[in-house]
Each structure stands twice: as C-alpha cells, then as structure tokens.
Motif scaffolding. Structure first.
Motif, mmCIF file in Angstrom:
data_model
loop_
_atom_site.group_PDB
_atom_site.id
_atom_site.type_symbol
_atom_site.label_atom_id
_atom_site.label_comp_id
_atom_site.label_asym_id
_atom_site.label_seq_id
_atom_site.Cartn_x
_atom_site.Cartn_y
_atom_site.Cartn_z
ATOM 1 N N VAL A 41 0.809 -1.229 0.000
ATOM 2 C CA VAL A 41 0.000 0.000 0.000
ATOM 3 C C VAL A 41 0.841 1.277 0.000
ATOM 4 N N CYS A 42 2.137 1.189 0.364
ATOM 5 C CA CYS A 42 3.001 2.385 0.374
ATOM 6 C C CYS A 42 3.037 3.010 -1.019
ATOM 7 N N ILE A 43 2.813 4.333 -1.049
ATOM 8 C CA ILE A 43 2.818 5.040 -2.332
ATOM 9 C C ILE A 43 4.045 5.944 -2.470
ATOM 10 N N GLY A 44 4.997 5.812 -1.556
ATOM 11 C CA GLY A 44 6.272 6.508 -1.710
ATOM 12 C C GLY A 44 6.200 8.000 -1.506
ATOM 13 N N SER A 45 5.240 8.458 -0.701
ATOM 14 C CA SER A 45 5.035 9.896 -0.546
ATOM 15 C C SER A 45 6.061 10.547 0.370
ATOM 16 N N ALA A 46 6.752 9.755 1.167
ATOM 17 C CA ALA A 46 7.890 10.198 1.982
ATOM 18 C C ALA A 46 7.531 11.042 3.200
ATOM 19 N N GLN A 47 6.257 11.129 3.561
ATOM 20 C CA GLN A 47 5.932 11.802 4.832
ATOM 21 C C GLN A 47 6.650 11.131 5.999
ATOM 22 N N CYS A 48 6.784 9.806 5.938
ATOM 23 C CA CYS A 48 7.438 9.101 7.048
ATOM 24 C C CYS A 48 8.859 9.605 7.223
ATOM 25 N N ARG A 49 9.552 9.826 6.131
ATOM 26 C CA ARG A 49 10.933 10.315 6.241
ATOM 27 C C ARG A 49 10.962 11.769 6.708
ATOM 28 N N SER B 175 1.086 10.204 10.011
ATOM 29 C CA SER B 175 1.052 11.078 8.834
ATOM 30 C C SER B 175 0.950 10.312 7.523
ATOM 31 N N CYS B 176 1.183 9.027 7.574
ATOM 32 C CA CYS B 176 1.182 8.265 6.315
ATOM 33 C C CYS B 176 -0.212 8.322 5.696
ATOM 34 N N PRO B 177 -0.316 8.786 4.450
ATOM 35 C CA PRO B 177 -1.640 8.990 3.854
ATOM 36 C C PRO B 177 -2.392 7.693 3.586
HETATM 37 S S1 SF4 Z 1 4.433 8.001 4.397
HETATM 38 FE FE1 SF4 Z 1 6.085 6.529 4.070
HETATM 39 S S2 SF4 Z 1 5.107 4.514 4.307
HETATM 40 FE FE2 SF4 Z 1 3.464 6.022 3.999
HETATM 41 S S3 SF4 Z 1 3.094 5.973 1.805
HETATM 42 FE FE3 SF4 Z 1 4.539 7.629 2.208
HETATM 43 S S4 SF4 Z 1 6.557 6.643 1.882
HETATM 44 FE FE4 SF4 Z 1 5.059 4.997 2.147
#
Ligand code: SF4
Length: 79
Positions: free
Chosen positions: A15-23, A57-59
C-alpha cells in the motif's frame, strides 16, 4: 505512547505510495528504496515521537507499530 517501550515497526509495501511523509517526520527511522518503497531503518526500535508521527502522517496507513513482545497495537490504535 510510553517512553522506554520497545516497538516493532512494519511498512506494508503493497500500500506504500512513496510519498515520503514518514521520512519527513523520522528521517532516521525510514528509508526509501529505489522503487520509492519505505522500509523501517530498524524494525525493532525504541519508542519514538518521530516514528509515531510518521505512522500518523502516512496517507495510506502503511505503517504499523506494535509493542515488541506483547504485540499490542500502538498504531493504528485498536478500536
Ligand atoms: S508516508 Fe512513508 S510509508 Fe506512507 S506511503 Fe509515504 S513513503 Fe510509504
């Protein structure tokens, strides 16, 4: 969240969409691979505000945190 707890952190890469909020919230807690899929830097880690904020925060709610040992849900919280 209780400081001193030990957590197990998982990213569901289906399901991860690579949005990078986690980072953004936990730059040391997650890394993105070449396919922009997130991986926890340490699947077993000390409880951390940043990692909790990352999960919140992960969408797509790809990040799951449980207590090491008991497996009790930290995020998402149990209903
Ligand atoms: S916040 Fe991190 S885990 Fe969630 S979708 Fe984005 S990259 Fe993936």
């Amino acid at each position: 969240m209780t400081m001193g707890d030990r957590w197990h952190v998982e990213v569901d890469r289906s399901v991860c969409i690579g949005s990078a909020q986690c980072r953004h919230h936990a730059p040391d807690g997650f890394r993105l691979d070449s396919a922009r899929q997130s991986h926890p830097s340490e699947p077993e880690t000390d409880a951390s505000e940043g990692i909790l904020a990352a999960a919140e925060s992960c969408p797509v709610e790809a990040i799951t945190i449980t207590l090491l040992g008991s497996g009790e849900a930290v995020f998402p919280p149990e209903d």
